[in-house]
Design a protein around this motif. Structure first.
Motif, PDB file in Angstrom:
ATOM      1  N   UNK A  18       0.822  -1.211   0.000  1.00  0.00           N
ATOM      2  CA  UNK A  18       0.000   0.000   0.000  1.00  0.00           C
ATOM      3  C   UNK A  18       0.854   1.259   0.000  1.00  0.00           C
ATOM      4  N   UNK A  19       2.164   1.106   0.012  1.00  0.00           N
ATOM      5  CA  UNK A  19       3.072   2.254   0.077  1.00  0.00           C
ATOM      6  C   UNK A  19       3.678   2.515  -1.296  1.00  0.00           C
ATOM      7  N   UNK A  20       3.671   3.793  -1.703  1.00  0.00           N
ATOM      8  CA  UNK A  20       4.255   4.182  -2.978  1.00  0.00           C
ATOM      9  C   UNK A  20       3.202   4.728  -3.920  1.00  0.00           C
ATOM     10  N   UNK A  21       3.643   5.592  -4.817  1.00  0.00           N
ATOM     11  CA  UNK A  21       2.728   6.261  -5.732  1.00  0.00           C
ATOM     12  C   UNK A  21       2.572   5.590  -7.079  1.00  0.00           C
ATOM     13  N   UNK A  22       3.493   4.695  -7.439  1.00  0.00           N
ATOM     14  CA  UNK A  22       3.424   3.982  -8.709  1.00  0.00           C
ATOM     15  C   UNK A  22       3.452   2.484  -8.437  1.00  0.00           C
ATOM     16  N   UNK A  26      14.027   0.862   1.718  1.00  0.00           N
ATOM     17  CA  UNK A  26      14.490   0.742   0.334  1.00  0.00           C
ATOM     18  C   UNK A  26      13.669   1.666  -0.555  1.00  0.00           C
ATOM     19  N   UNK A  27      12.354   1.647  -0.392  1.00  0.00           N
ATOM     20  CA  UNK A  27      11.489   2.512  -1.190  1.00  0.00           C
ATOM     21  C   UNK A  27      11.900   3.970  -1.048  1.00  0.00           C
ATOM     22  N   UNK A  28      12.086   4.414   0.177  1.00  0.00           N
ATOM     23  CA  UNK A  28      12.425   5.821   0.426  1.00  0.00           C
ATOM     24  C   UNK A  28      13.754   6.192  -0.220  1.00  0.00           C
ATOM     25  N   UNK A  29      14.773   5.387  -0.012  1.00  0.00           N
ATOM     26  CA  UNK A  29      16.098   5.725  -0.535  1.00  0.00           C
ATOM     27  C   UNK A  29      16.177   5.554  -2.048  1.00  0.00           C
ATOM     28  N   UNK A  30      15.529   4.518  -2.584  1.00  0.00           N
ATOM     29  CA  UNK A  30      15.519   4.285  -4.033  1.00  0.00           C
ATOM     30  C   UNK A  30      14.836   5.469  -4.724  1.00  0.00           C
ATOM     31  N   UNK A  31      13.718   5.893  -4.164  1.00  0.00           N
ATOM     32  CA  UNK A  31      12.969   7.008  -4.747  1.00  0.00           C
ATOM     33  C   UNK A  31      13.787   8.298  -4.682  1.00  0.00           C
ATOM     34  N   UNK A  79      23.522   3.129 -14.712  1.00  0.00           N
ATOM     35  CA  UNK A  79      23.561   2.037 -13.738  1.00  0.00           C
ATOM     36  C   UNK A  79      22.262   1.961 -12.942  1.00  0.00           C
ATOM     37  N   UNK A  80      21.778   3.107 -12.488  1.00  0.00           N
ATOM     38  CA  UNK A  80      20.541   3.136 -11.703  1.00  0.00           C
ATOM     39  C   UNK A  80      19.337   2.743 -12.556  1.00  0.00           C
ATOM     40  N   UNK A  81      19.243   3.313 -13.758  1.00  0.00           N
ATOM     41  CA  UNK A  81      18.112   2.992 -14.642  1.00  0.00           C
ATOM     42  C   UNK A  81      18.096   1.506 -14.982  1.00  0.00           C
ATOM     43  N   UNK A  82      19.266   0.942 -15.236  1.00  0.00           N
ATOM     44  CA  UNK A  82      19.353  -0.483 -15.551  1.00  0.00           C
ATOM     45  C   UNK A  82      18.911  -1.327 -14.363  1.00  0.00           C
ATOM     46  N   UNK A  83      19.369  -0.978 -13.170  1.00  0.00           N
ATOM     47  CA  UNK A  83      18.952  -1.710 -11.970  1.00  0.00           C
ATOM     48  C   UNK A  83      17.436  -1.629 -11.798  1.00  0.00           C
ATOM     49  N   UNK A  84      16.866  -0.460 -11.997  1.00  0.00           N
ATOM     50  CA  UNK A  84      15.413  -0.292 -11.873  1.00  0.00           C
ATOM     51  C   UNK A  84      14.681  -1.142 -12.907  1.00  0.00           C
ATOM     52  N   UNK A  85      15.190  -1.135 -14.122  1.00  0.00           N
ATOM     53  CA  UNK A  85      14.539  -1.910 -15.186  1.00  0.00           C
ATOM     54  C   UNK A  85      14.684  -3.405 -14.962  1.00  0.00           C
ATOM     55  N   UNK A  86      15.810  -3.842 -14.458  1.00  0.00           N
ATOM     56  CA  UNK A  86      15.969  -5.257 -14.122  1.00  0.00           C
ATOM     57  C   UNK A  86      15.009  -5.650 -12.999  1.00  0.00           C
ATOM     58  N   UNK A  87      14.844  -4.771 -12.024  1.00  0.00           N
ATOM     59  CA  UNK A  87      13.902  -5.040 -10.935  1.00  0.00           C
ATOM     60  C   UNK A  87      12.495  -5.228 -11.512  1.00  0.00           C
ATOM     61  N   UNK A  88      12.087  -4.308 -12.371  1.00  0.00           N
ATOM     62  CA  UNK A  88      10.770  -4.422 -12.994  1.00  0.00           C
ATOM     63  C   UNK A  88      10.624  -5.697 -13.810  1.00  0.00           C
ATOM     64  N   UNK A  89      11.672  -6.064 -14.537  1.00  0.00           N
ATOM     65  CA  UNK A  89      11.630  -7.288 -15.346  1.00  0.00           C
ATOM     66  C   UNK A  89      11.551  -8.528 -14.457  1.00  0.00           C
TER      67      UNK A  89
END
Length: 136
Positions: A8-12, A24-29, A119-129
């Motif tokens: 329930x936490x997060x906007x997306x 993790x959510x707070x720092x990643x964002x 590096x960050x965008x790739x990590x985010x995209x790998x997480x989503x994948x």
């Protein structure tokens, strides 16, 4: 459907998957917000790089935001997008000659920011994948 239920936490949808771990959510964002904003590189350049990376990194959620828009490219964006394409193909094994091309168009500070962003965008995209995050 993602592999786990969204918190329930997060906007997306992406943030709600990370939201199971608030720290993790707070720092990643925060890091994402910092890297995406105008810095030594424009937000537009970074968005075109993100879109380029998304085409190969397997995250449907990330790909849904669109492909790169070459009609808006200038020379710097073209070089940055080209570098992102080489990164996707080489998976980090980038020849010195490619860095030489970067050095002709970017300062050391800009290269540092570009590599951090990639590096960050790739990590985010790998997480989503990995989470099988789908576009709405």
């Amino acid at each position: 459907m993602a592999r786990i239920i969204e918190s329930t936490k997060g906007g997306t949808a992406f943030q709600r998957l990370l939201g199971h771990n608030e720290g993790i959510l707070e720092r990643w964002t925060k890091l994402g917000d910092m890297l995406e904003r105008e810095g030594r590189l424009s937000s537009h350049l970074k968005e075109q790089v993100r879109r380029t990376l998304a085409q190969e990194n397997g995250c449907e959620y990330c790909k849904a935001k669109g492909k790169p828009d070459p009609y808006t490219f200038n020379e710097k964006i073209s070089v940055a997008v080209g570098f992102a394409e080489v990164f996707n193909k080489q998976k980090g094994n980038i020849p010195d000659s490619i860095f030489g091309v970067l050095s002709q168009h970017f300062t050391d500070e800009e290269i540092s920011e570009l590599i951090a962003y990639i590096s960050f965008a790739t990590a985010s995209q790998y997480y989503g994948a990995l989470m099988k995050l789908q576009a709405n």
